[in-house]
Motif scaffolding. Sequence first.
Motif, short mmCIF file in Angstrom:
data_model
loop_
_atom_site.label_atom_id
_atom_site.label_comp_id
_atom_site.label_asym_id
_atom_site.label_seq_id
_atom_site.Cartn_x
_atom_site.Cartn_y
_atom_site.Cartn_z
N GLN A 122 -124.83 4.07 11.98
CA GLN A 122 -126.14 3.78 11.95
C GLN A 122 -126.81 3.18 10.67
OE1 GLN A 122 -127.78 7.29 13.03
NE2 GLN A 122 -127.61 6.95 15.49
N ILE A 123 -126.49 3.79 9.48
CA ILE A 123 -126.81 3.47 8.37
C ILE A 123 -126.51 1.90 8.09
CG2 ILE A 123 -126.46 3.95 5.76
CD1 ILE A 123 -126.27 6.83 6.40
N THR A 124 -125.28 1.63 8.43
CA THR A 124 -124.83 0.24 8.00
C THR A 124 -125.31 -0.98 8.83
OG1 THR A 124 -122.88 0.53 9.50
CG2 THR A 124 -122.41 1.00 7.08
N GLU A 125 -126.07 -0.20 9.82
CA GLU A 125 -126.87 -1.41 10.55
C GLU A 125 -127.97 -2.06 10.15
OE1 GLU A 125 -127.24 0.66 14.47
OE2 GLU A 125 -125.49 0.11 14.99
N ASN A 126 -128.50 -1.40 9.04
CA ASN A 126 -129.55 -1.96 8.21
C ASN A 126 -129.13 -3.07 7.63
OD1 ASN A 126 -131.56 -2.31 6.19
ND2 ASN A 126 -132.25 -0.22 6.25
N PRO A 127 -129.93 -4.34 7.61
CA PRO A 127 -129.23 -5.38 6.81
C PRO A 127 -129.28 -5.58 5.33
CG PRO A 127 -131.48 -6.05 8.15
CD PRO A 127 -131.03 -4.66 8.46
N VAL A 128 -130.42 -4.65 4.75
CA VAL A 128 -130.86 -4.74 3.35
C VAL A 128 -129.76 -3.74 2.70
CG1 VAL A 128 -132.58 -4.55 1.70
CG2 VAL A 128 -133.31 -5.33 4.01
N PRO A 129 -128.76 -4.52 1.76
CA PRO A 129 -128.05 -3.52 1.10
C PRO A 129 -128.26 -2.39 0.36
CG PRO A 129 -127.22 -5.88 0.78
CD PRO A 129 -128.50 -5.77 1.50
N GLN A 130 -129.36 -2.56 -0.42
CA GLN A 130 -129.79 -1.53 -1.20
C GLN A 130 -130.63 -0.27 -0.29
OE1 GLN A 130 -130.76 -4.87 -1.68
NE2 GLN A 130 -130.45 -5.44 -3.57
N LEU A 152 -119.89 11.53 -7.52
CA LEU A 152 -119.06 10.81 -6.80
C LEU A 152 -119.06 9.16 -7.41
CD1 LEU A 152 -119.96 12.22 -3.32
CD2 LEU A 152 -118.17 12.57 -4.66
N PRO A 153 -118.08 8.65 -7.07
CA PRO A 153 -118.05 7.29 -7.75
C PRO A 153 -118.83 6.48 -6.90
CG PRO A 153 -115.82 7.72 -6.84
CD PRO A 153 -116.63 9.11 -6.63
N ASP A 154 -119.20 5.06 -7.41
CA ASP A 154 -120.05 4.06 -6.82
C ASP A 154 -119.02 3.61 -5.67
OD1 ASP A 154 -121.41 3.08 -9.91
OD2 ASP A 154 -122.30 4.61 -8.35
N LEU A 160 -118.21 2.96 1.96
CA LEU A 160 -118.71 3.67 3.22
C LEU A 160 -119.75 2.57 3.80
CD1 LEU A 160 -119.47 7.37 2.11
CD2 LEU A 160 -117.96 6.58 4.01
N VAL A 161 -120.56 2.17 3.14
CA VAL A 161 -121.76 1.10 3.67
C VAL A 161 -121.62 -0.34 3.51
CG1 VAL A 161 -123.33 3.28 3.55
CG2 VAL A 161 -123.20 1.77 1.60
N GLY A 162 -120.42 -0.68 2.94
CA GLY A 162 -120.23 -2.14 3.10
C GLY A 162 -120.98 -2.99 1.96
N GLN A 166 -121.35 -2.54 -7.44
CA GLN A 166 -122.56 -2.88 -8.40
C GLN A 166 -123.85 -2.43 -7.75
OE1 GLN A 166 -119.61 -4.59 -7.82
NE2 GLN A 166 -119.59 -6.32 -9.30
N THR A 167 -123.89 -2.81 -6.44
CA THR A 167 -125.20 -2.45 -5.50
C THR A 167 -125.39 -1.09 -5.58
OG1 THR A 167 -124.65 -4.33 -4.19
CG2 THR A 167 -126.53 -2.96 -3.27
N VAL A 168 -124.44 -0.16 -5.57
CA VAL A 168 -124.58 1.41 -5.75
C VAL A 168 -125.16 1.57 -6.92
CG1 VAL A 168 -123.35 3.52 -5.39
CG2 VAL A 168 -122.93 1.64 -3.83
N ARG A 169 -124.50 1.13 -8.17
CA ARG A 169 -124.79 1.40 -9.26
C ARG A 169 -126.31 0.95 -9.48
NH1 ARG A 169 -121.09 -1.60 -11.64
NH2 ARG A 169 -119.51 -0.40 -10.98
N ILE A 170 -126.95 -0.06 -9.36
CA ILE A 170 -128.16 -0.56 -9.40
C ILE A 170 -129.19 0.33 -8.43
CG2 ILE A 170 -129.83 -2.58 -8.92
CD1 ILE A 170 -127.42 -4.46 -9.44
#
Length: 186
Positions: A122-130, A152-154, A160-162, A166-170
Amino acid sequence: MDSAKYQRYQSAMVSTYYPDTRFLDYFVMPDGTEQPYGSDLLTMLLSGKVFMVNSRRRNGLILFKHFHAEFAGPGAAVGGDYDRDCVGALPIGNLSLLTPETHDERQKAYLIRRQWIRLIKQITENPVPQQRVQKVLDQFEQYFPPEMVAQLPDEAFAFLVGVLPQTVRISRRLGSDALAEESYDE
Protein backbone atom coordinates in the motif's frame (compact mmCIF):
# COMPACT_ATOMS: atom_id res chain seq x y z
CA MET A 1 23.87 -6.38 -32.96
CA ASP A 2 21.03 -4.39 -31.43
CA SER A 3 20.99 -6.62 -28.35
CA ALA A 4 24.73 -6.06 -27.82
CA LYS A 5 24.19 -2.29 -27.91
CA TYR A 6 21.26 -2.61 -25.52
CA GLN A 7 23.30 -4.73 -23.10
CA ARG A 8 26.19 -2.21 -23.12
CA TYR A 9 23.72 0.61 -22.55
CA GLN A 10 22.19 -1.19 -19.58
CA SER A 11 25.61 -1.84 -18.03
CA ALA A 12 26.54 1.81 -18.38
CA MET A 13 23.24 2.89 -16.85
CA VAL A 14 23.64 0.64 -13.82
CA SER A 15 27.20 1.69 -13.06
CA THR A 16 26.44 5.39 -13.57
CA TYR A 17 23.02 5.40 -11.96
CA TYR A 18 24.04 3.85 -8.65
CA PRO A 19 27.78 3.27 -8.45
CA ASP A 20 27.80 1.58 -5.04
CA THR A 21 26.90 -1.94 -6.12
CA ARG A 22 28.63 -3.48 -3.08
CA PHE A 23 25.58 -2.68 -0.95
CA LEU A 24 24.58 -6.32 -0.71
CA ASP A 25 27.79 -7.11 1.17
CA TYR A 26 27.25 -4.65 4.03
CA PHE A 27 25.15 -1.82 5.43
CA VAL A 28 26.41 1.66 6.04
CA MET A 29 24.77 2.66 9.30
CA PRO A 30 23.73 6.28 9.95
CA ASP A 31 26.82 6.79 12.11
CA GLY A 32 29.05 5.82 9.14
CA THR A 33 30.11 2.38 10.36
CA GLU A 34 29.80 -0.65 8.10
CA GLN A 35 27.92 -3.71 9.31
CA PRO A 36 27.78 -7.04 7.48
CA TYR A 37 24.46 -8.74 6.90
CA GLY A 38 23.36 -11.06 9.69
CA SER A 39 25.06 -14.17 8.28
CA ASP A 40 24.09 -16.47 11.19
CA LEU A 41 20.52 -15.30 10.94
CA LEU A 42 20.57 -15.73 7.17
CA THR A 43 21.91 -19.27 7.51
CA MET A 44 19.06 -20.06 9.88
CA LEU A 45 16.46 -18.57 7.49
CA LEU A 46 17.86 -20.53 4.55
CA SER A 47 17.86 -23.81 6.49
CA GLY A 48 14.36 -24.64 5.26
CA LYS A 49 12.77 -24.47 8.70
CA VAL A 50 9.82 -22.16 9.28
CA PHE A 51 10.03 -19.70 12.15
CA MET A 52 7.76 -16.92 13.31
CA VAL A 53 8.63 -13.54 14.75
CA ASN A 54 7.57 -13.44 18.40
CA SER A 55 4.27 -11.55 18.53
CA ARG A 56 4.77 -10.62 22.18
CA ARG A 57 7.73 -8.37 21.48
CA ARG A 58 8.33 -5.25 19.43
CA ASN A 59 10.68 -6.89 16.98
CA GLY A 60 10.89 -7.81 13.34
CA LEU A 61 13.08 -8.53 10.36
CA ILE A 62 13.79 -6.74 7.14
CA LEU A 63 14.43 -9.53 4.66
CA PHE A 64 16.47 -8.56 1.62
CA LYS A 65 15.76 -10.28 -1.66
CA HIS A 66 17.78 -9.58 -4.83
CA PHE A 67 15.86 -6.48 -5.90
CA HIS A 68 13.62 -5.54 -2.98
CA ALA A 69 13.08 -6.04 0.73
CA GLU A 70 10.17 -7.32 2.79
CA PHE A 71 9.30 -6.60 6.38
CA ALA A 72 8.26 -9.44 8.67
CA GLY A 73 6.84 -7.97 11.85
CA PRO A 74 5.48 -9.55 15.03
CA GLY A 75 3.64 -12.80 14.35
CA ALA A 76 4.93 -13.22 10.78
CA ALA A 77 6.36 -16.42 9.33
CA VAL A 78 9.96 -16.34 8.12
CA GLY A 79 12.21 -18.95 6.56
CA GLY A 80 11.02 -22.10 4.85
CA ASP A 81 10.27 -21.94 1.13
CA TYR A 82 9.01 -18.38 1.54
CA ASP A 83 12.50 -16.92 1.99
CA ARG A 84 14.75 -19.21 -0.06
CA ASP A 85 15.70 -16.18 -2.19
CA CYS A 86 16.75 -14.13 0.83
CA VAL A 87 20.22 -12.57 0.49
CA GLY A 88 20.31 -10.72 3.81
CA ALA A 89 18.40 -10.04 7.00
CA LEU A 90 18.35 -7.08 9.33
CA PRO A 91 16.86 -7.68 12.78
CA ILE A 92 14.93 -4.84 14.39
CA GLY A 93 14.49 -4.66 18.14
CA ASN A 94 15.36 -7.58 20.36
CA LEU A 95 14.60 -10.25 17.76
CA SER A 96 12.95 -13.41 19.01
CA LEU A 97 12.10 -16.20 16.57
CA LEU A 98 9.84 -19.05 17.60
CA THR A 99 9.04 -22.35 15.92
CA PRO A 100 5.33 -22.78 15.18
CA GLU A 101 4.15 -25.86 17.09
CA THR A 102 0.97 -26.65 15.15
CA HIS A 103 -0.32 -26.41 11.62
CA ASP A 104 -2.76 -23.68 12.72
CA GLU A 105 0.06 -21.59 14.23
CA ARG A 106 2.01 -21.90 10.98
CA GLN A 107 -1.02 -20.91 8.88
CA LYS A 108 -1.70 -17.91 11.11
CA ALA A 109 1.96 -16.83 10.85
CA TYR A 110 1.79 -17.00 7.03
CA LEU A 111 -1.40 -14.90 7.06
CA ILE A 112 0.28 -12.31 9.26
CA ARG A 113 3.30 -12.24 6.92
CA ARG A 114 0.91 -11.50 4.05
CA GLN A 115 -0.61 -8.62 6.04
CA TRP A 116 2.83 -7.08 6.56
CA ILE A 117 3.55 -7.43 2.84
CA ARG A 118 0.22 -5.78 2.00
CA LEU A 119 1.02 -2.86 4.30
CA ILE A 120 4.30 -2.18 2.47
CA LYS A 121 2.54 -2.70 -0.89
CA GLN A 122 0.00 0.00 0.00
CA ILE A 123 2.84 2.37 0.81
CA THR A 124 4.64 1.65 -2.47
CA GLU A 125 1.53 2.40 -4.52
CA ASN A 126 2.09 6.11 -3.84
CA PRO A 127 3.75 7.54 -6.99
CA VAL A 128 5.75 10.20 -5.08
CA PRO A 129 9.02 8.68 -3.77
CA GLN A 130 9.46 11.13 -0.85
CA GLN A 131 5.93 10.41 0.35
CA ARG A 132 6.57 6.66 0.21
CA VAL A 133 9.66 7.12 2.33
CA GLN A 134 7.89 9.33 4.84
CA LYS A 135 4.96 6.90 5.12
CA VAL A 136 7.22 3.89 5.74
CA LEU A 137 9.22 5.87 8.32
CA ASP A 138 5.97 6.90 10.05
CA GLN A 139 4.75 3.28 10.08
CA PHE A 140 8.02 2.02 11.56
CA GLU A 141 7.94 4.75 14.22
CA GLN A 142 4.46 3.52 15.24
CA TYR A 143 5.85 0.04 15.96
CA PHE A 144 9.34 0.88 17.18
CA PRO A 145 10.90 3.74 19.16
CA PRO A 146 12.01 6.64 16.92
CA GLU A 147 15.61 6.26 18.16
CA MET A 148 15.62 2.66 16.91
CA VAL A 149 14.19 3.67 13.52
CA ALA A 150 16.81 6.42 13.22
CA GLN A 151 19.54 3.77 13.59
CA LEU A 152 18.28 1.70 10.64
CA PRO A 153 20.24 2.23 7.41
CA ASP A 154 18.80 4.28 4.56
CA GLU A 155 19.31 1.32 2.21
CA ALA A 156 16.87 -0.81 4.21
CA PHE A 157 14.02 1.65 3.71
CA ALA A 158 15.05 2.24 0.10
CA PHE A 159 14.72 -1.47 -0.69
CA LEU A 160 11.37 -1.63 1.12
CA VAL A 161 9.64 1.13 -0.85
CA GLY A 162 11.57 1.16 -4.14
CA VAL A 163 13.56 4.38 -3.94
CA LEU A 164 17.23 5.32 -3.96
CA PRO A 165 19.02 5.50 -0.59
CA GLN A 166 19.66 9.19 -1.31
CA THR A 167 15.89 9.78 -1.32
CA VAL A 168 15.62 8.25 2.15
CA ARG A 169 18.55 10.33 3.37
CA ILE A 170 16.98 13.55 2.06
CA SER A 171 13.53 12.67 3.42
CA ARG A 172 14.96 11.90 6.85
CA ARG A 173 16.83 15.20 6.85
CA LEU A 174 13.83 17.25 5.74
CA GLY A 175 11.21 15.40 7.77
CA SER A 176 7.46 15.31 7.27
CA ASP A 177 7.00 19.09 7.69
CA ALA A 178 9.03 19.88 4.57
CA LEU A 179 7.13 17.23 2.59
CA ALA A 180 3.79 18.71 3.65
CA GLU A 181 4.89 22.20 2.52
CA GLU A 182 6.11 20.76 -0.77
CA SER A 183 2.72 19.15 -1.53
CA TYR A 184 0.92 22.50 -0.98
CA ASP A 185 3.20 24.22 -3.49
CA GLU A 186 2.07 21.96 -6.35
